[in-house]
Scaffold this motif. Sequence first.
Motif, PDB file in Angstrom:
ATOM      1  N   THR A  73       0.858  -1.173   0.000  1.00 50.73           N
ATOM      2  CA  THR A  73       0.000   0.000   0.000  1.00 50.73           C
ATOM      3  C   THR A  73       0.901   1.230   0.000  1.00 50.73           C
ATOM      4  O   THR A  73       1.831   1.315   0.796  1.00 50.73           O
ATOM      5  CB  THR A  73      -0.904   0.025   1.250  1.00 50.73           C
ATOM      6  OG1 THR A  73      -1.600  -1.207   1.332  1.00 50.73           O
ATOM      7  CG2 THR A  73      -1.893   1.158   1.181  1.00 50.73           C
ATOM      8  N   VAL A  74       0.598   2.172  -0.908  1.00 48.25           N
ATOM      9  CA  VAL A  74       1.370   3.413  -1.004  1.00 48.25           C
ATOM     10  C   VAL A  74       0.431   4.566  -0.701  1.00 48.25           C
ATOM     11  O   VAL A  74      -0.643   4.677  -1.303  1.00 48.25           O
ATOM     12  CB  VAL A  74       2.001   3.575  -2.401  1.00 48.25           C
ATOM     13  CG1 VAL A  74       2.785   4.880  -2.488  1.00 48.25           C
ATOM     14  CG2 VAL A  74       2.889   2.388  -2.728  1.00 48.25           C
ATOM     15  N   ARG A  75       0.836   5.415   0.245  1.00 50.48           N
ATOM     16  CA  ARG A  75       0.036   6.580   0.638  1.00 50.48           C
ATOM     17  C   ARG A  75       0.916   7.825   0.593  1.00 50.48           C
ATOM     18  O   ARG A  75       2.130   7.736   0.554  1.00 50.48           O
ATOM     19  CB  ARG A  75      -0.500   6.392   2.060  1.00 50.48           C
ATOM     20  CG  ARG A  75      -1.446   5.227   2.194  1.00 50.48           C
ATOM     21  CD  ARG A  75      -2.040   5.218   3.598  1.00 50.48           C
ATOM     22  NE  ARG A  75      -2.989   4.142   3.723  1.00 50.48           N
ATOM     23  CZ  ARG A  75      -2.754   2.983   4.320  1.00 50.48           C
ATOM     24  NH1 ARG A  75      -1.579   2.750   4.854  1.00 50.48           N
ATOM     25  NH2 ARG A  75      -3.674   2.056   4.385  1.00 50.48           N
ATOM     26  N   GLU A  76       0.258   8.965   0.680  1.00 45.06           N
ATOM     27  CA  GLU A  76       0.988  10.225   0.756  1.00 45.06           C
ATOM     28  C   GLU A  76       1.767  10.268   2.065  1.00 45.06           C
ATOM     29  O   GLU A  76       1.271   9.854   3.102  1.00 45.06           O
ATOM     30  CB  GLU A  76       0.031  11.419   0.666  1.00 45.06           C
ATOM     31  CG  GLU A  76      -0.641  11.552  -0.686  1.00 45.06           C
ATOM     32  CD  GLU A  76       0.363  11.743  -1.808  1.00 45.06           C
ATOM     33  OE1 GLU A  76       1.331  12.504  -1.627  1.00 45.06           O
ATOM     34  OE2 GLU A  76       0.184  11.117  -2.856  1.00 45.06           O
ATOM     35  N   GLY A  77       2.978  10.793   2.009  1.00 42.65           N
ATOM     36  CA  GLY A  77       3.837  10.815   3.182  1.00 42.65           C
ATOM     37  C   GLY A  77       3.792  12.089   3.994  1.00 42.65           C
ATOM     38  O   GLY A  77       4.529  12.244   4.948  1.00 42.65           O
ATOM     39  N   GLY A  78       2.935  13.018   3.640  1.00 44.46           N
ATOM     40  CA  GLY A  78       2.843  14.262   4.400  1.00 44.46           C
ATOM     41  C   GLY A  78       3.583  15.419   3.761  1.00 44.46           C
ATOM     42  O   GLY A  78       3.357  16.559   4.124  1.00 44.46           O
ATOM     43  N   PHE A  79       4.483  15.147   2.860  1.00 43.48           N
ATOM     44  CA  PHE A  79       5.233  16.175   2.135  1.00 43.48           C
ATOM     45  C   PHE A  79       5.119  15.877   0.645  1.00 43.48           C
ATOM     46  O   PHE A  79       4.961  14.718   0.249  1.00 43.48           O
ATOM     47  CB  PHE A  79       6.715  16.162   2.528  1.00 43.48           C
ATOM     48  CG  PHE A  79       6.948  16.561   3.953  1.00 43.48           C
ATOM     49  CD1 PHE A  79       6.945  17.896   4.322  1.00 43.48           C
ATOM     50  CD2 PHE A  79       7.169  15.599   4.926  1.00 43.48           C
ATOM     51  CE1 PHE A  79       7.159  18.265   5.632  1.00 43.48           C
ATOM     52  CE2 PHE A  79       7.381  15.959   6.237  1.00 43.48           C
ATOM     53  CZ  PHE A  79       7.378  17.297   6.598  1.00 43.48           C
ATOM     54  N   PRO A  80       5.231  16.920  -0.179  1.00 46.02           N
ATOM     55  CA  PRO A  80       5.208  16.654  -1.621  1.00 46.02           C
ATOM     56  C   PRO A  80       6.355  15.724  -2.022  1.00 46.02           C
ATOM     57  O   PRO A  80       7.450  15.806  -1.480  1.00 46.02           O
ATOM     58  CB  PRO A  80       5.392  18.039  -2.248  1.00 46.02           C
ATOM     59  CG  PRO A  80       5.060  19.008  -1.172  1.00 46.02           C
ATOM     60  CD  PRO A  80       5.346  18.331   0.124  1.00 46.02           C
TER      61      PRO A  80
ATOM     62  N   LEU B 286       6.907  12.795  -1.248  1.00 46.44           N
ATOM     63  CA  LEU B 286       7.249  11.789  -0.247  1.00 46.44           C
ATOM     64  C   LEU B 286       6.062  10.837  -0.105  1.00 46.44           C
ATOM     65  O   LEU B 286       4.937  11.280   0.108  1.00 46.44           O
ATOM     66  CB  LEU B 286       7.559  12.449   1.098  1.00 46.44           C
ATOM     67  CG  LEU B 286       8.095  11.515   2.175  1.00 46.44           C
ATOM     68  CD1 LEU B 286       9.475  10.990   1.784  1.00 46.44           C
ATOM     69  CD2 LEU B 286       8.160  12.220   3.510  1.00 46.44           C
ATOM     70  N   GLN B 287       6.334   9.568  -0.227  1.00 47.64           N
ATOM     71  CA  GLN B 287       5.275   8.576  -0.138  1.00 47.64           C
ATOM     72  C   GLN B 287       5.632   7.520   0.905  1.00 47.64           C
ATOM     73  O   GLN B 287       6.787   7.123   1.029  1.00 47.64           O
ATOM     74  CB  GLN B 287       5.057   7.904  -1.497  1.00 47.64           C
ATOM     75  CG  GLN B 287       4.539   8.875  -2.540  1.00 47.64           C
ATOM     76  CD  GLN B 287       4.462   8.239  -3.906  1.00 47.64           C
ATOM     77  OE1 GLN B 287       5.348   7.501  -4.293  1.00 47.64           O
ATOM     78  NE2 GLN B 287       3.403   8.538  -4.620  1.00 47.64           N
TER      79      GLN B 287
ATOM     80  N   LEU C 296       6.002  -3.825   7.318  1.00 44.94           N
ATOM     81  CA  LEU C 296       7.245  -3.090   7.116  1.00 44.94           C
ATOM     82  C   LEU C 296       6.896  -1.767   6.459  1.00 44.94           C
ATOM     83  O   LEU C 296       6.155  -1.735   5.477  1.00 44.94           O
ATOM     84  CB  LEU C 296       8.176  -3.922   6.228  1.00 44.94           C
ATOM     85  CG  LEU C 296       9.604  -3.482   6.066  1.00 44.94           C
ATOM     86  CD1 LEU C 296      10.325  -3.458   7.406  1.00 44.94           C
ATOM     87  CD2 LEU C 296      10.330  -4.422   5.120  1.00 44.94           C
ATOM     88  N   PHE C 297       7.419  -0.658   7.004  1.00 44.90           N
ATOM     89  CA  PHE C 297       7.141   0.678   6.487  1.00 44.90           C
ATOM     90  C   PHE C 297       8.417   1.299   5.945  1.00 44.90           C
ATOM     91  O   PHE C 297       9.494   1.062   6.452  1.00 44.90           O
ATOM     92  CB  PHE C 297       6.594   1.595   7.594  1.00 44.90           C
ATOM     93  CG  PHE C 297       5.313   1.123   8.194  1.00 44.90           C
ATOM     94  CD1 PHE C 297       4.107   1.439   7.606  1.00 44.90           C
ATOM     95  CD2 PHE C 297       5.319   0.358   9.346  1.00 44.90           C
ATOM     96  CE1 PHE C 297       2.926   1.007   8.165  1.00 44.90           C
ATOM     97  CE2 PHE C 297       4.148  -0.077   9.913  1.00 44.90           C
ATOM     98  CZ  PHE C 297       2.938   0.246   9.319  1.00 44.90           C
ATOM     99  N   SER C 298       8.228   2.131   4.930  1.00 42.37           N
ATOM    100  CA  SER C 298       9.350   2.866   4.370  1.00 42.37           C
ATOM    101  C   SER C 298       8.802   4.159   3.759  1.00 42.37           C
ATOM    102  O   SER C 298       7.655   4.198   3.313  1.00 42.37           O
ATOM    103  CB  SER C 298      10.043   2.029   3.293  1.00 42.37           C
ATOM    104  OG  SER C 298      11.062   2.768   2.669  1.00 42.37           O
ATOM    105  N   PHE C 299       9.636   5.175   3.748  1.00 39.15           N
ATOM    106  CA  PHE C 299       9.263   6.415   3.077  1.00 39.15           C
ATOM    107  C   PHE C 299      10.132   6.543   1.836  1.00 39.15           C
ATOM    108  O   PHE C 299      11.350   6.377   1.896  1.00 39.15           O
ATOM    109  CB  PHE C 299       9.450   7.619   4.004  1.00 39.15           C
ATOM    110  CG  PHE C 299       8.420   7.677   5.091  1.00 39.15           C
ATOM    111  CD1 PHE C 299       7.192   8.295   4.845  1.00 39.15           C
ATOM    112  CD2 PHE C 299       8.638   7.113   6.322  1.00 39.15           C
ATOM    113  CE1 PHE C 299       6.223   8.341   5.832  1.00 39.15           C
ATOM    114  CE2 PHE C 299       7.690   7.153   7.317  1.00 39.15           C
ATOM    115  CZ  PHE C 299       6.467   7.771   7.066  1.00 39.15           C
TER     116      PHE C 299
END
Length: 129
Positions: free
Chosen positions: A90-97, A99-100, A119-122
């Motif tokens: 699953t890919v979501r917005e990371g809070g900054f342009p 950045l996912q 497992l999470f990654s930005f």
Amino acid sequence: MMPMKRRGSSQGGFTLIEMMIALTILALVVSAVAQALAQSLAMAHRIKTETTLALLAQSKMAEVESSRELPVSDRGRFPGDFSQYAWQVTVREGGFPQLQKVEVTVTDSLSDTTEGYRLFSFQYRDETP
């Protein structure tokens, strides 16, 4: 004529009570060892499953990181010997342009629990050509 000697309490051997006490102690020791062995086997199986889940999640994350485009959402199963394990990306917005946040979840379909490994990654993606 020789007088008969009476056998007294100094006779060698074990009494029935001593044998019963010894067998009870032996049964308790064997029971404790069997329980410890069962717990050890269960823990070894759990550790093997958790290690496999973690390694498969890291493998899928590396695959996602090395791809040119991030999928919005994707799911599937691992091939071969690991076909009992399912993955979801699953890919979501990371809070900054640009950045996912990428989340990889791996679950074991044969497990009694619905727990899996997450497992999470930005990821930073430069959108300029």
